[in-house]
Design an enzyme around this catalytic site. Structure first.
Site, PDB file in Angstrom:
ATOM      1  CG  HIS A 172      -2.067   0.909   1.046  1.00  0.00           C
ATOM      2  ND1 HIS A 172      -2.027   2.358   1.421  1.00  0.00           N
ATOM      3  CD2 HIS A 172      -3.374   0.778   0.485  1.00  0.00           C
ATOM      4  CE1 HIS A 172      -3.041   2.913   1.234  1.00  0.00           C
ATOM      5  NE2 HIS A 172      -4.077   1.925   0.558  1.00  0.00           N
TER       6      HIS A 172
ATOM      7  CG  ASP B 189      -8.738  -4.189  -2.651  1.00  0.00           C
ATOM      8  OD1 ASP B 189      -9.853  -4.133  -2.259  1.00  0.00           O
ATOM      9  OD2 ASP B 189      -8.389  -3.436  -3.050  1.00  0.00           O
TER      10      ASP B 189
HETATM   11  N1  CMC Z   1       4.192  -7.162  -4.940  1.00  0.00           N
HETATM   12  C1  CMC Z   1       5.435  -7.392  -5.146  1.00  0.00           C
HETATM   13  N2  CMC Z   1       6.175  -6.238  -4.967  1.00  0.00           N
HETATM   14  C2  CMC Z   1       5.582  -5.007  -4.795  1.00  0.00           C
HETATM   15  C3  CMC Z   1       4.203  -5.015  -4.657  1.00  0.00           C
HETATM   16  C4  CMC Z   1       3.343  -6.144  -4.737  1.00  0.00           C
HETATM   17  N3  CMC Z   1       2.122  -6.004  -4.483  1.00  0.00           N
HETATM   18  N4  CMC Z   1       3.937  -3.637  -4.312  1.00  0.00           N
HETATM   19  C5  CMC Z   1       4.956  -3.072  -4.022  1.00  0.00           C
HETATM   20  N5  CMC Z   1       6.241  -3.710  -4.599  1.00  0.00           N
HETATM   21  C6  CMC Z   1       7.640  -3.612  -4.545  1.00  0.00           C
HETATM   22  C7  CMC Z   1       7.916  -2.876  -5.798  1.00  0.00           C
HETATM   23  O1  CMC Z   1       8.592  -3.708  -6.826  1.00  0.00           O
HETATM   24  C8  CMC Z   1       9.018  -1.923  -5.067  1.00  0.00           C
HETATM   25  O2  CMC Z   1      10.260  -2.787  -5.031  1.00  0.00           O
HETATM   26  P1  CMC Z   1      11.710  -2.218  -5.403  1.00  0.00           P
HETATM   27  O3  CMC Z   1      11.953  -1.276  -4.310  1.00  0.00           O
HETATM   28  O4  CMC Z   1      12.429  -3.162  -5.408  1.00  0.00           O
HETATM   29  O5  CMC Z   1      11.677  -1.486  -6.810  1.00  0.00           O
HETATM   30  C9  CMC Z   1       8.594  -1.529  -3.745  1.00  0.00           C
HETATM   31  O6  CMC Z   1       7.608  -2.578  -3.442  1.00  0.00           O
HETATM   32  C10 CMC Z   1       7.810  -0.334  -3.568  1.00  0.00           C
HETATM   33  O7  CMC Z   1       6.994  -0.500  -4.542  1.00  0.00           O
HETATM   34  P2  CMC Z   1       6.152   1.018  -5.354  1.00  0.00           P
HETATM   35  O8  CMC Z   1       5.428   0.636  -6.679  1.00  0.00           O
HETATM   36  O9  CMC Z   1       6.825   2.050  -5.090  1.00  0.00           O
HETATM   37  O10 CMC Z   1       4.781   1.300  -4.195  1.00  0.00           O
HETATM   38  P3  CMC Z   1       3.651   1.981  -4.437  1.00  0.00           P
HETATM   39  O11 CMC Z   1       3.444   2.651  -2.998  1.00  0.00           O
HETATM   40  O12 CMC Z   1       3.913   3.041  -5.546  1.00  0.00           O
HETATM   41  O13 CMC Z   1       2.587   1.390  -4.734  1.00  0.00           O
HETATM   42  C11 CMC Z   1       0.861  -0.251  -4.834  1.00  0.00           C
HETATM   43  C12 CMC Z   1       1.463   0.982  -4.046  1.00  0.00           C
HETATM   44  C13 CMC Z   1      -0.754  -0.533  -3.873  1.00  0.00           C
HETATM   45  C14 CMC Z   1       0.240   0.133  -5.931  1.00  0.00           C
HETATM   46  C15 CMC Z   1       1.436  -1.473  -4.800  1.00  0.00           C
HETATM   47  O14 CMC Z   1       1.889  -1.784  -3.601  1.00  0.00           O
HETATM   48  C16 CMC Z   1       0.692  -2.603  -5.641  1.00  0.00           C
HETATM   49  O15 CMC Z   1       0.845  -2.534  -6.725  1.00  0.00           O
HETATM   50  N6  CMC Z   1       0.105  -3.524  -5.033  1.00  0.00           N
HETATM   51  C17 CMC Z   1      -0.801  -4.575  -5.626  1.00  0.00           C
HETATM   52  C18 CMC Z   1      -2.047  -4.033  -6.070  1.00  0.00           C
HETATM   53  C19 CMC Z   1      -2.955  -3.628  -4.778  1.00  0.00           C
HETATM   54  O16 CMC Z   1      -2.930  -4.545  -4.075  1.00  0.00           O
HETATM   55  N7  CMC Z   1      -3.505  -2.618  -4.701  1.00  0.00           N
HETATM   56  C20 CMC Z   1      -4.814  -2.419  -3.779  1.00  0.00           C
HETATM   57  C21 CMC Z   1      -4.148  -1.380  -2.839  1.00  0.00           C
HETATM   58  S1  CMC Z   1      -5.369  -1.345  -1.385  1.00  0.00           S
HETATM   59  C22 CMC Z   1      -7.011  -0.774  -1.881  1.00  0.00           C
HETATM   60  C23 CMC Z   1      -6.917   0.397  -2.818  1.00  0.00           C
HETATM   61  O17 CMC Z   1      -6.130   1.585  -2.610  1.00  0.00           O
HETATM   62  O18 CMC Z   1      -7.674   0.535  -3.677  1.00  0.00           O
END
Ligand code: CMC
Length: 432
Positions: free
Chosen positions: A309, A366
């Site tokens: 998240h 989720d």
């Molecule tokens: N699986 C694997 N690796 C992940 C994931 C994941 N779900 N989420 C983040 N990472 C890794 C990413 O690869 C990165 O690693 P590195 O530092 O080695 O490059 C690190 O964690 C930071 O990721 P980020 O993309 O900078 O994180 P963010 O804050 O931009 O993304 C997120 C947040 C929710 C989009 C992301 O965690 C994600 O894609 N999660 C899966 C989709 C999901 O479950 N979304 C629902 C969120 S809760 C309900 C809502 O808000 O609607």
């Protein structure tokens, strides 16, 4: 909240030595915030923050999140308390008006919202224009926007009464439209709302009843649905809410703004994640394939859906409640879902594997909601629609708050331009 005159951050231009002070604005909770509204005027410079990791886009009194401590408050009330002791209608009132209602206020609000559950009969012809296999979120983007064509008497956004009526209409009609989208996709007749039922109960009735026979909604499922609705009701300035606010800042009508929010919610990084979780579990198929799948995540071929998240870096408090509710529903229904076993094993690995621990990737709301919704009998394509039904309360509350703000101006981000500078136009025949 106070605008502190004493506390400032100083910006220094290293080349010229010029200095500017920017005031700190403090909220009731959360980090101090530097007010940089005068930055461009005073320095001629922009700030760059494309994903808004350090930018507060507005002031709000509705929802507070402390991502490090896993705290979520609506109007100061803890989400766990609300999920356990309140109900969705009451939470909707709280988000919209700022306080928990008295008995009288609660009854009146419930009556007002219930009164608006039916949709204009003509709207069903919109549905007939869609293919049967249309994704229900595609249908929702269309029909919710189309509400503006039906409810002209509440479109004057400068009139607080009309704003309120639109807010009530949206909260009331979203479940009806969502259930219609579901019924259309499975080729069953639409079921009209029943105003003698509670909000969640009525929604389940519209989804699962058929005109040919009586249908009794299970109280366990109605309670679980109510909880799902509470847990998704608002989440401060997430992508869809920011979309609603930005659309609303141009003074677009509320139906158009909420349709924009629905479009933004659809993506798998946001509300589409609950669908993506189930699809991921189905793709994994069996527990023995988990190690291979996890390796793929570590190789960054794909993400573990339902984990991570932007704000929560400890745990998602909504997920904790949702997990309890999930266990309860599956036990009550006697569901033995092999996907659940895969989910539990994924959860175990992710909570202990250094890759996920170091990146603070915890199960989010989720991860569990999809499992409950599947057990209830919803197809995966409906999961994000249910999220939209619930989040509509948050969207309209945030929109209402913004519209009540006297200093409200159109949102207009700037950019760091990286394209070509001045180029001479060459006529077509002379181009190489
Ligand atoms: N699986 C694997 N690796 C992940 C994931 C994941 N779900 N989420 C983040 N990472 C890794 C990413 O690869 C990165 O690693 P590195 O530092 O080695 O490059 C690190 O964690 C930071 O990721 P980020 O993309 O900078 O994180 P963010 O804050 O931009 O993304 C997120 C947040 C929710 C989009 C992301 O965690 C994600 O894609 N999660 C899966 C989709 C999901 O479950 N979304 C629902 C969120 S809760 C309900 C809502 O808000 O609607």
């Amino acid at each position: 909240m106070s605008d502190s005159k004493e506390k400032t951050y100083t910006l220094i231009n290293n080349q010229t030595g010029a200095k500017w002070d920017f005031p700190v604005v403090e909220g009731t909770l959360g980090p101090e915030t530097i007010d940089i509204r005068a930055l461009y005027e005073e320095t001629g410079a922009f700030t760059l923050d494309p994903s808004f990791t350090s930018t507060a886009s507005c002031k709000s009194r509705i929802t507070f999140i402390d991502g490090d401590k896993g705290i979520l408050l609506h109007r100061g009330y803890n989400i766990k308390d609300l999920a356990e002791k309140s109900n969705f209608m009451e939470v909707a009132y709280l988000l919209l008006y700022g306080d928990l209602p008295s008995r009288e206020q609660y009854e009146e609000f419930r009556k007002n919202v219930t009164y608006h559950t039916m949709v204009h009969e003509q709207l069903q012809f919109f549905f007939r224009g869609f293919r049967r296999d249309a994704h229900p979120m595609a249908i929702m983007c269309g029909v919710v926007g189309a509400l503006a064509a039906f409810y002209h008497d509440s479109l004057d956004i400068t009139d607080p009464k009309q704003r309120e009526i639109s807010a009530h209409r949206l909260i009331a009609k979203l479940p009806t439209l969502a259930a219609m989208a579901f019924k259309y996709s499975i080729g069953q007749p639409f079921v009209y709302p029943r105003n003698d039922l509670g909000f969640a109960e009525n929604f389940l009735h519209m989804c699962f009843a058929v005109p040919a026979e009586p249908y009794k909604v299970s109280p366990v499922l109605a309670e679980a649905m109510d909880k799902i609705l509470i847990l998704h009701a608002d989440h401060e300035q997430n992508a869809s809410t920011s979309t609603v606010r930005l659309a609303g800042s141009s003074q677009a009508n509320p139906f158009a703004c909420i349709a924009a929010g629905i479009a933004s919610l659809w993506g798998p990084a946001h509300g589409g994640a609950n669908q993506a979780v189930l699809e991921m579990l189905e793709e994994i198929g069996s527990k023995d394939r988990i190690p291979e799948f996890i390796q793929g995540v570590k190789d960054k071929k794909y993400r573990l859906m339902g984990f991570g998240h932007r704000v929560y870096k400890n745990f998602d408090p909504r997920a904790t409640v949702m997990k309890e509710s999930c266990d309860k529903v599956l036990a009550e229904l006697g569901v033995k879902d092999p996907l659940l076993e895969i989910a539990m094993e994924l959860e175990r690995i992710a909570l202990s594997d250094p890759y996920f621990v170091e990146r603070k990737l915890y199960p989010n709301v989720d991860f569990y909601s999809g499992i409950i919704l599947k057990a209830m009998g919803f197809p995966v394509s409906m999961f994000t629609v249910l999220f939209a039904v619930s989040r509509t309360v948050g969207w309209v509350s945030q929109w209402k708050e913004m519209m009540e703000e006297p200093s409200n101006r159109i949102g207009r981000p700037r950019q760091l331009y990286t394209g070509a500078a001045d180029r001479d136009y060459v006529v077509l025949d002379k181009r190489k």
